[in-house]
Design a protein around this motif. Structure first.
Motif, short mmCIF file in Angstrom:
data_model
loop_
_atom_site.label_atom_id
_atom_site.label_comp_id
_atom_site.label_asym_id
_atom_site.label_seq_id
_atom_site.Cartn_x
_atom_site.Cartn_y
_atom_site.Cartn_z
N GLU A 198 0.83 -1.20 0.00
CA GLU A 198 0.00 0.00 0.00
C GLU A 198 0.86 1.26 0.00
N ASP A 199 1.94 1.24 0.80
CA ASP A 199 2.85 2.39 0.84
C ASP A 199 3.54 2.59 -0.50
N THR A 202 1.20 4.08 -2.94
CA THR A 202 0.94 5.49 -2.59
C THR A 202 2.04 6.40 -3.15
N ILE A 235 3.99 13.51 1.44
CA ILE A 235 3.48 12.15 1.25
C ILE A 235 4.58 11.12 1.40
#
Length: 269
Positions: A198-199, A202, A235
């Protein structure tokens, strides 16, 4: 170069460049021998922006200078300048763009380390600077003074060129950051910490979005570019910190202790 009959303004500008751009050089204001310059058929079209004339020489096999076209273009004076530098001095941006497709090295340096970008910056040729940057020249190249083109523009008080090169530098900084982050995320084997799928997604999606932003916002201001870089850093930074944090490995003693505790809990119940 004057013997080929360029406009008087070009001739006078050229003489200024030879004394200005190479000041303090031992070579000084040395120019090409007149007999060599007079026989170069590329000079006139290069200085006057005659793209069709240049293309005829480079692309027409019947032209008497066709086979020597590249040699004539890259013929250098005593300090390493070729006709591309003359085109820069004359502000012939379209000539630079047209000649680039023949595979010339737009990052070639003179004996003192000046590039075409340095030349255009010193002369205040803003449109030529824009074309060179569009063609991905190295805006970080240094001359013998350890100056970038931006520094040379500042030295000669070319304010518009300074502002443009600051803008180009901001775009480059964002591009380099995107590339750096993308490589760090995809090369997870070297990372001591744990990277969740997921990271990773992202970060890659954020980098892709910023690349698309750069492509679609070619007129964005420096402040806008800095803001986009900051948003990306916000981010990415927490995820990179997570990646650089070593994984915690439980010792054998802690595993045994945990097992004994669980065993006691089962016994109690």
């Amino acid at each position: 170069m004057e013997s080929e009959g360029p406009p008087e303004s070009v001739s006078s500008e050229k003489s200024v460049f030879f004394s200005q751009q190479e000041e303090d050089d031992e070579e000084g204001a040395a120019q090409e021998p007149e007999e060599t310059v007079a026989t170069n058929p590329l000079l006139q079209p290069a200085l006057t922006g005659d793209i069709a004339g240049l293309q005829k020489i480079f692309e027409d096999p019947e032209n008497p200078h066709h086979e020597q076209a590249m040699q004539l273009l890259l013929e250098e004076d005593i300090v390493g300048r070729n006709l591309l530098y003359a085109a820069c001095m004359a502000g012939q941006s379209d000539v630079i763009r047209a000649l680039a497709k023949y595979g010339v090295n737009l990052n070639e340096k003179t004996t003192r380390g000046y590039t075409l970008l340095h030349c255009a910056a010193a002369w205040g040729r803003l449109e030529t600077l824009k074309v060179l940057v569009e063609l991905d020249v190295d805006i970080e190249a240094l001359n013998f003074r350890e100056e970038r083109a931006r520094d040379v523009a500042a030295r000669y008080s070319q304010t518009e060129c300074v502002e443009f090169l600051d803008w180009a530098d901001a775009r480059l900084a964002l591009k380099k950051y995107i590339t750096k982050v993308s490589l760090a995320i995809t090369d997870t084997e070297k990372a001591p910490g744990k990277l969740l799928k997921e990271d990773k997604n992202t970060v890659l999606n954020a980098c892709r979005a910023k690349n698309e932003w750069l492509e679609s916002h070619t007129e964005a201001s420096i402040n806008d570019i800095f803001e986009q870089k900051q948003l990306l850093e916000d981010i990415v930074t927490p995820i990179l910190i997570k990646m650089t944090t070593p994984r915690q490995v439980k010792s054998a003693k802690s595993v045994i202790s945990h097992g004994q505790k669980r065993s006691q809990e089962y016994t109690f119940y």
